[in-house]
Design a protein around this motif. Structure first.
Motif, PDB file in Angstrom:
ATOM      1  N   GLN A  85       0.843  -1.205  -0.207  1.00  0.00           N
ATOM      2  CA  GLN A  85       0.005   0.067   0.147  1.00  0.00           C
ATOM      3  C   GLN A  85       0.930   1.163   0.065  1.00  0.00           C
ATOM      4  O   GLN A  85       2.047   1.039   0.463  1.00  0.00           O
ATOM      5  CB  GLN A  85      -0.761  -0.127   1.209  1.00  0.00           C
ATOM      6  N   LEU A  86       0.363   2.259  -0.595  1.00  0.00           N
ATOM      7  CA  LEU A  86       1.064   3.646  -0.331  1.00  0.00           C
ATOM      8  C   LEU A  86       0.564   4.441   0.936  1.00  0.00           C
ATOM      9  O   LEU A  86      -0.848   4.403   1.134  1.00  0.00           O
ATOM     10  CB  LEU A  86       0.678   4.378  -1.438  1.00  0.00           C
ATOM     11  N   VAL A  87       1.339   4.857   1.597  1.00  0.00           N
ATOM     12  CA  VAL A  87       0.989   5.739   2.806  1.00  0.00           C
ATOM     13  C   VAL A  87       0.999   6.980   2.715  1.00  0.00           C
ATOM     14  O   VAL A  87       2.494   7.486   2.597  1.00  0.00           O
ATOM     15  CB  VAL A  87       1.650   5.073   3.920  1.00  0.00           C
ATOM     16  N   GLU A  88      -0.033   7.588   2.759  1.00  0.00           N
ATOM     17  CA  GLU A  88       0.191   9.334   2.905  1.00  0.00           C
ATOM     18  C   GLU A  88       0.382   9.965   4.335  1.00  0.00           C
ATOM     19  O   GLU A  88      -0.385   9.149   5.325  1.00  0.00           O
ATOM     20  CB  GLU A  88      -0.945   9.851   2.286  1.00  0.00           C
ATOM     21  N   SER A  89       0.706  10.875   4.586  1.00  0.00           N
ATOM     22  CA  SER A  89       0.799  11.895   5.518  1.00  0.00           C
ATOM     23  C   SER A  89       1.102  13.279   5.245  1.00  0.00           C
ATOM     24  O   SER A  89       1.340  13.764   4.152  1.00  0.00           O
ATOM     25  CB  SER A  89       2.067  11.337   6.607  1.00  0.00           C
ATOM     26  N   GLY A  90       0.728  13.955   6.207  1.00  0.00           N
ATOM     27  CA  GLY A  90       0.835  15.323   6.202  1.00  0.00           C
ATOM     28  C   GLY A  90      -0.398  16.441   5.986  1.00  0.00           C
ATOM     29  O   GLY A  90      -0.206  17.362   5.967  1.00  0.00           O
ATOM     30  N   GLY A  91      -1.340  15.595   5.871  1.00  0.00           N
ATOM     31  CA  GLY A  91      -2.890  16.401   5.653  1.00  0.00           C
ATOM     32  C   GLY A  91      -3.195  17.047   6.996  1.00  0.00           C
ATOM     33  O   GLY A  91      -2.529  16.794   8.007  1.00  0.00           O
ATOM     34  N   GLY A  92      -4.232  17.880   6.786  1.00  0.00           N
ATOM     35  CA  GLY A  92      -4.803  18.686   8.116  1.00  0.00           C
ATOM     36  C   GLY A  92      -5.308  19.811   7.616  1.00  0.00           C
ATOM     37  O   GLY A  92      -5.960  19.943   6.540  1.00  0.00           O
ATOM     38  N   LEU A  93      -5.779  20.622   8.818  1.00  0.00           N
ATOM     39  CA  LEU A  93      -6.362  21.857   8.706  1.00  0.00           C
ATOM     40  C   LEU A  93      -5.452  23.178   8.601  1.00  0.00           C
ATOM     41  O   LEU A  93      -4.676  22.913   9.615  1.00  0.00           O
ATOM     42  CB  LEU A  93      -7.577  21.888   9.890  1.00  0.00           C
ATOM     43  N   VAL A  94      -5.747  23.822   7.745  1.00  0.00           N
ATOM     44  CA  VAL A  94      -4.885  25.063   7.582  1.00  0.00           C
ATOM     45  C   VAL A  94      -5.702  26.334   7.116  1.00  0.00           C
ATOM     46  O   VAL A  94      -6.708  26.034   6.534  1.00  0.00           O
ATOM     47  CB  VAL A  94      -3.683  24.853   6.507  1.00  0.00           C
ATOM     48  N   GLN A  95      -5.415  27.559   7.210  1.00  0.00           N
ATOM     49  CA  GLN A  95      -5.952  28.416   6.903  1.00  0.00           C
ATOM     50  C   GLN A  95      -5.486  28.986   5.494  1.00  0.00           C
ATOM     51  O   GLN A  95      -4.660  28.392   5.313  1.00  0.00           O
ATOM     52  CB  GLN A  95      -5.750  29.682   7.951  1.00  0.00           C
ATOM     53  N   ALA A  96      -6.558  29.902   5.137  1.00  0.00           N
ATOM     54  CA  ALA A  96      -6.365  29.963   3.668  1.00  0.00           C
ATOM     55  C   ALA A  96      -5.095  30.872   3.658  1.00  0.00           C
ATOM     56  O   ALA A  96      -4.660  31.714   4.436  1.00  0.00           O
ATOM     57  CB  ALA A  96      -7.459  31.022   3.130  1.00  0.00           C
ATOM     58  N   TYR A 131      -3.462  13.040  -6.702  1.00  0.00           N
ATOM     59  CA  TYR A 131      -4.663  13.368  -7.051  1.00  0.00           C
ATOM     60  C   TYR A 131      -5.680  13.801  -5.857  1.00  0.00           C
ATOM     61  O   TYR A 131      -5.158  13.673  -4.660  1.00  0.00           O
ATOM     62  CB  TYR A 131      -5.389  12.113  -7.930  1.00  0.00           C
ATOM     63  N   ARG A 132      -6.651  14.552  -6.192  1.00  0.00           N
ATOM     64  CA  ARG A 132      -7.515  14.887  -5.110  1.00  0.00           C
ATOM     65  C   ARG A 132      -8.992  14.905  -5.628  1.00  0.00           C
ATOM     66  O   ARG A 132      -9.491  14.698  -6.577  1.00  0.00           O
ATOM     67  CB  ARG A 132      -7.431  16.330  -4.848  1.00  0.00           C
ATOM     68  N   ASP A 190      -8.788  24.436  -2.364  1.00  0.00           N
ATOM     69  CA  ASP A 190      -8.104  22.981  -2.330  1.00  0.00           C
ATOM     70  C   ASP A 190      -8.417  21.898  -1.288  1.00  0.00           C
ATOM     71  O   ASP A 190      -7.891  20.892  -1.251  1.00  0.00           O
ATOM     72  CB  ASP A 190      -6.618  23.529  -2.031  1.00  0.00           C
ATOM     73  N   THR A 191      -9.437  22.339  -0.695  1.00  0.00           N
ATOM     74  CA  THR A 191     -10.144  21.291   0.160  1.00  0.00           C
ATOM     75  C   THR A 191     -10.585  19.951  -0.356  1.00  0.00           C
ATOM     76  O   THR A 191     -11.321  19.952  -1.566  1.00  0.00           O
ATOM     77  CB  THR A 191     -10.984  21.962   1.100  1.00  0.00           C
ATOM     78  N   ALA A 192      -9.846  18.941   0.004  1.00  0.00           N
ATOM     79  CA  ALA A 192     -10.213  17.646  -0.731  1.00  0.00           C
ATOM     80  C   ALA A 192      -9.491  16.637   0.232  1.00  0.00           C
ATOM     81  O   ALA A 192      -8.547  16.771   0.685  1.00  0.00           O
ATOM     82  CB  ALA A 192      -9.878  17.732  -2.383  1.00  0.00           C
ATOM     83  N   VAL A 193      -9.904  15.526  -0.369  1.00  0.00           N
ATOM     84  CA  VAL A 193      -8.875  14.158  -0.146  1.00  0.00           C
ATOM     85  C   VAL A 193      -7.769  14.186  -1.098  1.00  0.00           C
ATOM     86  O   VAL A 193      -8.125  14.054  -2.406  1.00  0.00           O
ATOM     87  CB  VAL A 193      -9.781  12.909   0.124  1.00  0.00           C
ATOM     88  N   TYR A 194      -6.551  13.894  -0.645  1.00  0.00           N
ATOM     89  CA  TYR A 194      -5.524  13.729  -1.540  1.00  0.00           C
ATOM     90  C   TYR A 194      -5.017  12.415  -1.538  1.00  0.00           C
ATOM     91  O   TYR A 194      -4.747  11.791  -0.488  1.00  0.00           O
ATOM     92  CB  TYR A 194      -4.350  14.874  -1.112  1.00  0.00           C
ATOM     93  N   GLY A 231      -5.710   7.757   0.886  1.00  0.00           N
ATOM     94  CA  GLY A 231      -6.042   9.233   0.826  1.00  0.00           C
ATOM     95  C   GLY A 231      -5.821  10.249   2.378  1.00  0.00           C
ATOM     96  O   GLY A 231      -5.991   9.275   3.334  1.00  0.00           O
ATOM     97  N   THR A 232      -5.260  11.082   2.125  1.00  0.00           N
ATOM     98  CA  THR A 232      -5.386  12.202   3.329  1.00  0.00           C
ATOM     99  C   THR A 232      -6.134  13.494   3.149  1.00  0.00           C
ATOM    100  O   THR A 232      -5.896  13.986   2.161  1.00  0.00           O
ATOM    101  CB  THR A 232      -3.772  12.464   3.594  1.00  0.00           C
ATOM    102  N   GLN A 233      -6.803  13.813   4.326  1.00  0.00           N
ATOM    103  CA  GLN A 233      -7.769  14.927   3.939  1.00  0.00           C
ATOM    104  C   GLN A 233      -6.832  16.281   4.388  1.00  0.00           C
ATOM    105  O   GLN A 233      -6.105  16.353   5.313  1.00  0.00           O
ATOM    106  CB  GLN A 233      -8.815  14.941   5.290  1.00  0.00           C
ATOM    107  N   VAL A 234      -7.100  17.226   3.314  1.00  0.00           N
ATOM    108  CA  VAL A 234      -6.658  18.447   3.470  1.00  0.00           C
ATOM    109  C   VAL A 234      -7.681  19.533   3.506  1.00  0.00           C
ATOM    110  O   VAL A 234      -8.775  19.626   2.705  1.00  0.00           O
ATOM    111  CB  VAL A 234      -5.860  18.981   2.185  1.00  0.00           C
ATOM    112  N   THR A 235      -7.626  20.206   4.612  1.00  0.00           N
ATOM    113  CA  THR A 235      -9.161  21.055   4.842  1.00  0.00           C
ATOM    114  C   THR A 235      -8.534  22.700   4.860  1.00  0.00           C
ATOM    115  O   THR A 235      -7.815  22.792   5.786  1.00  0.00           O
ATOM    116  CB  THR A 235      -9.858  21.013   5.985  1.00  0.00           C
ATOM    117  N   VAL A 236      -8.880  23.650   4.228  1.00  0.00           N
ATOM    118  CA  VAL A 236      -8.443  24.984   3.882  1.00  0.00           C
ATOM    119  C   VAL A 236      -9.637  25.811   4.425  1.00  0.00           C
ATOM    120  O   VAL A 236     -10.517  25.846   3.818  1.00  0.00           O
ATOM    121  CB  VAL A 236      -7.778  25.399   2.727  1.00  0.00           C
ATOM    122  N   SER A 237      -9.318  26.415   5.672  1.00  0.00           N
ATOM    123  CA  SER A 237     -10.561  27.350   6.062  1.00  0.00           C
ATOM    124  C   SER A 237     -10.126  28.885   5.636  1.00  0.00           C
ATOM    125  O   SER A 237      -9.085  29.210   5.383  1.00  0.00           O
ATOM    126  CB  SER A 237     -10.608  27.437   7.550  1.00  0.00           C
TER     127      SER A 237
END
Length: 120
Positions: free
Chosen positions: A3-14, A37-38, A91-95, A113-119
């Motif tokens: 499997q491919l293992v992703e890391s580094g996603g999270g919540l960040v401000q614009a 991909y997202r 840019d908010t999406a699952v990457y 997949g790793t979730q990236v959320t931009v507020s």
């Protein structure tokens, strides 16, 4: 099963930055290309960026100039990164990370997949 293992996603401000990483859980032959991909809610999965063994890169128009894809200097490690700067709410999406080999011992692996959320 590798499997491919992703890391580094999270919540960040614009306007902020995040760095995604992806590596295989086991040993695999060198990928011809790796990419990110997202998929946003209600939308189809779309290409963000790809990089080949020789270092050629390709970006979606929406991220050109803001995102940078890179690959470990040792192609055998099959590790890929995505530096994301000047993030926008859209840019908010699952990457998802992808590794593809088209030669002998071909494969097409995806990460969970790793979730990236931009507020805003």
């Amino acid at each position: 099963q590798v499997q491919l293992v992703e890391s580094g996603g999270g919540l960040v401000q614009a306007g902020g930055s995040l760095r995604l990483s992806c590596a295989p859980s086991g040993s695999i032959f060198s990928a011809n290309a790796m990419g990110w991909y997202r998929q946003a809610p209600g939308k189809q999965r779309e290409l963000v960026a790809t990089i080949t063994t020789s270092g050629n890169t390709n970006y979606a128009d929406s991220v050109e100039g803001r995102f940078t894809i890179s690959r470990d200097n040792d192609n055998a490690k099959n590790t890929v990164y995505l530096q994301m700067n000047s993030l926008k709410p859209e840019d908010t999406a699952v990457y998802y990370c992808n590794a593809r080999r088209t030669a002998i011992f071909r494969y097409d692996y995806w990460g969970q997949g790793t979730q990236v959320t931009v507020s805003s």
